[in-house]
Design an enzyme around this catalytic site. Structure first.
Site, mmCIF file in Angstrom:
data_model
loop_
_atom_site.group_PDB
_atom_site.id
_atom_site.type_symbol
_atom_site.label_atom_id
_atom_site.label_comp_id
_atom_site.label_asym_id
_atom_site.label_seq_id
_atom_site.Cartn_x
_atom_site.Cartn_y
_atom_site.Cartn_z
ATOM 1 N N HIS A 1 -5.932 -7.282 -0.372
ATOM 2 C CA HIS A 1 -5.951 -6.152 -0.476
ATOM 3 C C HIS A 1 -5.488 -5.483 -1.868
ATOM 4 O O HIS A 1 -4.354 -6.190 -2.338
ATOM 5 C CB HIS A 1 -5.642 -5.234 0.574
ATOM 6 C CG HIS A 1 -6.099 -5.473 1.997
ATOM 7 N ND1 HIS A 1 -5.635 -6.425 2.796
ATOM 8 C CD2 HIS A 1 -7.272 -4.994 2.465
ATOM 9 C CE1 HIS A 1 -6.497 -6.304 3.944
ATOM 10 N NE2 HIS A 1 -7.423 -5.610 3.617
ATOM 11 N N ASP B 1 -2.579 -10.984 -2.246
ATOM 12 C CA ASP B 1 -2.969 -10.201 -0.863
ATOM 13 C C ASP B 1 -4.583 -9.836 -1.027
ATOM 14 O O ASP B 1 -5.062 -9.578 -2.046
ATOM 15 C CB ASP B 1 -2.265 -9.048 -0.569
ATOM 16 C CG ASP B 1 -2.453 -8.568 0.780
ATOM 17 O OD1 ASP B 1 -1.806 -8.929 1.617
ATOM 18 O OD2 ASP B 1 -3.421 -7.740 1.021
ATOM 19 N N ASP C 1 -3.949 -13.035 3.886
ATOM 20 C CA ASP C 1 -5.253 -12.597 4.433
ATOM 21 C C ASP C 1 -6.643 -13.031 3.406
ATOM 22 O O ASP C 1 -7.623 -12.741 3.746
ATOM 23 C CB ASP C 1 -5.317 -11.207 4.681
ATOM 24 C CG ASP C 1 -4.776 -10.175 3.705
ATOM 25 O OD1 ASP C 1 -4.226 -11.044 2.697
ATOM 26 O OD2 ASP C 1 -4.480 -8.911 3.720
ATOM 27 N N HIS D 1 1.039 -1.384 0.028
ATOM 28 C CA HIS D 1 -0.028 -0.102 -0.116
ATOM 29 C C HIS D 1 1.005 1.140 0.107
ATOM 30 O O HIS D 1 0.430 2.263 -0.133
ATOM 31 C CB HIS D 1 -1.014 0.113 1.198
ATOM 32 C CG HIS D 1 -2.050 -1.185 1.344
ATOM 33 N ND1 HIS D 1 -2.919 -1.273 0.070
ATOM 34 C CD2 HIS D 1 -2.212 -1.786 2.290
ATOM 35 C CE1 HIS D 1 -3.745 -2.374 0.358
ATOM 36 N NE2 HIS D 1 -3.455 -2.793 1.663
HETATM 37 ZN ZN LIG Z 1 -3.982 -7.349 2.955
#
Ligand SMILES: [Zn+2]
Length: 350
Positions: A165, A163, A250, A126
């Site tokens: 995200h 991931d 995750d 991120h």
């Molecule tokens: Zn993540």
């Protein structure tokens, strides 16, 4: 057996929040314990991490941002965004995280190991060029890709981000470039909000960003289908010289942050698919690095299965074809078609 390198270091535990936080040092403690188990201990080649230099971090990050993070070392504690903390040791730990991946890249590119997994934190995908975000300080995978191109003259690097995200920072780092292809599967709509199907890159980077946004629900079969139908043909056509995997656990079926259903066997199968096409394009040169994953036992068990796959202890004969066949077509058929439609101008997709 393949020679698989691992990056692990107790100094990665030094980045610590002053209150409960899912991105905690306990995540690596369970992995360190797993690496001591009979059947794991002694089976992997230790790759000592190093600190990434300022110049290396500045391949992705603006100098004033590196300066801002370095200044947190003089304070007990700081919040760099609502989710992202920095204690006095965090700057050093984050440099060691990026540098750990660089050390793994060095060893894999040199052929001293066949593949590697860097168990680093804080995570990175991120982090933007000029700001921290979503538990991430420096964008480890982006720094590693830029470094591989520059220091090792790798022509093209492929980043696979499984991931939960979307890796907004990684995508933005290479959005207008053709020499790094970014592929992401992610829960959507969800944090951080980027990663639409029609985000395919810009200018000469068009077609070199591939986003597969997913509603909650996909598990082992659905992920296998996405990898086999979209990622694999694009990768075989792109022919990367190095593959980097932003391995977030995750998407594990019990992860507290996510709605995905992947099991340790499913992670092993995804790793195996990646190894198989990497074998064809770059002699299997793959570096995995840890991103998210917040269910401690799930993280530990999934990482163990991926390591055994990298070493060729499981799935050595190839991927498990029954997983892809078991994919719920109602769940992922429409999104697979949508992504293919968006990417057809750039790739030979059936
Ligand atoms: Zn993540």
């Amino acid at each position: 057996m393949a020679k698989t390198g691992i990056v692990r270091d107790v100094r990665y535990l030094d980045h610590q929040a002053n209150t409960y936080h899912p991105e905690s040092h306990h995540r690596l403690e369970v992995i360190h314990q797993m690496l001591q188990e009979p059947g794991m201990k002694g089976n992997y080649v230790e790759i000592p991490p190093r600190l990434a230099t300022r110049e290396e971090l500045e391949l992705i990050h603006l100098p004033r941002y590196v300066q801002l993070v370095s200044a947190t070392a003089e304070r007990d504690y700081a919040m760099l965004d609502p989710d992202t903390y920095a204690c006095a040791k965090s700057y050093e730990t984050a440099r060691l995280a990026a540098g750990g991946v660089l050390a793994a890249v060095d060893q894999v590119v040199a052929g001293n190991v066949d593949n590697a997994f860097a168990f680093i934190r804080p995570p990175g995908h991120h982090a933007e060029s000029s700001r921290a975000m979503g538990f991430c300080l420096f964008n480890n995978v982006a720094v590693a890709a830029a470094y591989a191109l520059l220091a090792h003259k790798v022509q093209r690097a492929l980043i696979i981000d499984w991931d939960l995200h979307h890796g907004n920072g990684t995508q933005h780092s290479f959005y207008e470039r053709a020499d790094v292809l970014y592929f992401s599967t992610h829960q959507f709509p969800y944090y951080p909000g980027t990663g639409y199907v029609n985000e395919v890159g810009n200018g000469s980077g068009q077609g070199f960003t591939v986003n597969v946004p997913l509603a909650p629900g996909p598990g082992d079969g659905e992920y296998a289908a996405i990898f086999e139908e979209i990622l694999e043909p694009i990768s075989l056509e792109y022919k990367p010289g190095l593959v980097l995997v932003s391995a977030g656990f995750d998407i594990y079926y019990q992860d507290p942050l996510g709605g995905m259903q992947v099991t340790p066997a499913g992670f092993a199968n995804l790793a195996r698919i990646v190894l198989e096409f990497a074998e064809k394009t770059c002699g299997g040169k793959v570096v995995f690095l840890l991103e998210g994953g917040y269910h401690l036992e799930g993280l530990r068990d999934s990482a163990r299965e991926v390591l055994k796959t990298l070493r060729g202890e499981i799935l050595a004969g190839g991927r498990d074809p029954s997983l892809c066949k078991s994919a719920d077509q109602q769940m992922v058929g429409p999104i697979i078609r949508k992504v293919k439609e968006a990417q057809k101008p750039f790739w030979r997709l059936r």
